[in-house]
Design a protein around this motif. Structure first.
Motif, short mmCIF file in Angstrom:
data_model
loop_
_atom_site.label_atom_id
_atom_site.label_comp_id
_atom_site.label_asym_id
_atom_site.label_seq_id
_atom_site.Cartn_x
_atom_site.Cartn_y
_atom_site.Cartn_z
N ASN A 3 0.98 -1.25 -0.09
CA ASN A 3 0.11 -0.14 0.18
C ASN A 3 0.90 1.50 -0.10
N GLY A 4 2.10 1.09 -0.30
CA GLY A 4 2.93 2.30 -0.43
C GLY A 4 3.87 2.44 0.94
N ILE A 5 3.58 1.76 1.99
CA ILE A 5 3.75 1.96 3.28
C ILE A 5 4.56 0.37 3.77
N GLU A 6 3.49 -0.69 3.75
CA GLU A 6 3.92 -1.78 3.92
C GLU A 6 3.57 -2.65 2.78
N GLN A 13 14.35 1.09 -3.87
CA GLN A 13 14.13 1.01 -2.51
C GLN A 13 15.11 0.95 -1.37
N PHE A 14 16.67 0.59 -2.12
CA PHE A 14 17.61 0.32 -1.41
C PHE A 14 18.92 0.95 -2.07
N GLU A 15 19.93 0.98 -1.09
CA GLU A 15 21.23 1.04 -1.64
C GLU A 15 22.39 0.29 -1.00
N THR A 74 13.48 4.48 1.02
CA THR A 74 12.11 4.81 0.91
C THR A 74 11.33 4.27 2.16
N VAL A 75 10.27 4.64 2.34
CA VAL A 75 9.31 4.23 3.31
C VAL A 75 9.19 2.60 3.17
N TRP A 109 13.08 -3.74 4.11
CA TRP A 109 14.32 -4.23 5.01
C TRP A 109 14.06 -4.99 6.22
N VAL A 110 13.08 -4.21 7.01
CA VAL A 110 12.78 -4.78 8.20
C VAL A 110 12.32 -6.29 8.12
N ASN A 111 11.51 -6.50 7.26
CA ASN A 111 10.76 -7.81 6.96
C ASN A 111 11.49 -8.68 6.41
N LEU A 112 12.36 -8.41 5.57
CA LEU A 112 13.52 -9.47 4.94
C LEU A 112 14.80 -9.51 5.86
N ALA A 113 14.87 -8.87 6.99
CA ALA A 113 16.01 -8.83 7.57
C ALA A 113 17.33 -8.47 6.70
#
Length: 148
Positions: free
Chosen positions: A97-100, A113-115, A126-127, A133-137
């Motif tokens: 949903n653009g946030i999660e 989304q990453f660097e 990005t958000v 990043w958190v949920n894929l560790a």
């Protein structure tokens, strides 16, 4: 912007027809450039630690089959285990949903989304990238070590 994984994976348009999704691993491995679709870690001599992930988790599939190639991701065990069956929307057609939620690693917006930092670690930019990043560790030190 360059892809923090070195290359952006692209699934083949006409994959072979298989009855078991595990039989598609060699094709996914090639399409994903021998790298995890999520973190970009190369499978040098560790192919056995790489798996076939269902982008939309199996328990959320309604119209897609287990062998729908466009739903499969070549994934390192760390990312696959971290992602597990997480799917915030609960709807196979709503990835985020653009946030999660998640962005398909083959989608053109995934690399934004990453660097990759000079020490090999991954930073969200990005958000939605932070949520992934958190949920894929992706902060797991194994990603930094494997990249080096």
């Amino acid at each position: 912007m360059s892809d923090f994984r070195k290359t952006t994976p692209q699934r083949r348009e006409n994959p072979p027809s298989k009855t078991k999704y595990g039989d598609l691993k060699p094709y996914l491995r090639e399409d994903f450039n021998y790298r995890c679709g999520y973190c970009g870690d190369h499978d040098y001599f560790r192919e056995t630690y790489y798996e076939v992930d269902h982008f939309v988790p199996r328990e959320h599939l309604k119209t897609l089959s287990l062998t729908t190639y466009s739903n499969l991701v070549y994934s390192c065990r760390s990312c696959n285990n971290s992602k597990s069956s997480k799917w915030p929307s609960g709807d196979e057609t709503v990835h985020n949903n653009g946030i999660e939620g998640f962005i398909d690693p083959c989608h053109q917006s995934y690399p934004q989304q990453f660097e990759r930092l000079s020490d090999g670690s991954i930073k969200a930019t990005t958000v939605i990238g932070n949520w992934m990043w958190v949920n894929l560790a992706l902060g797991n030190p194994i990603h930094r070590l494997k990249w080096k």
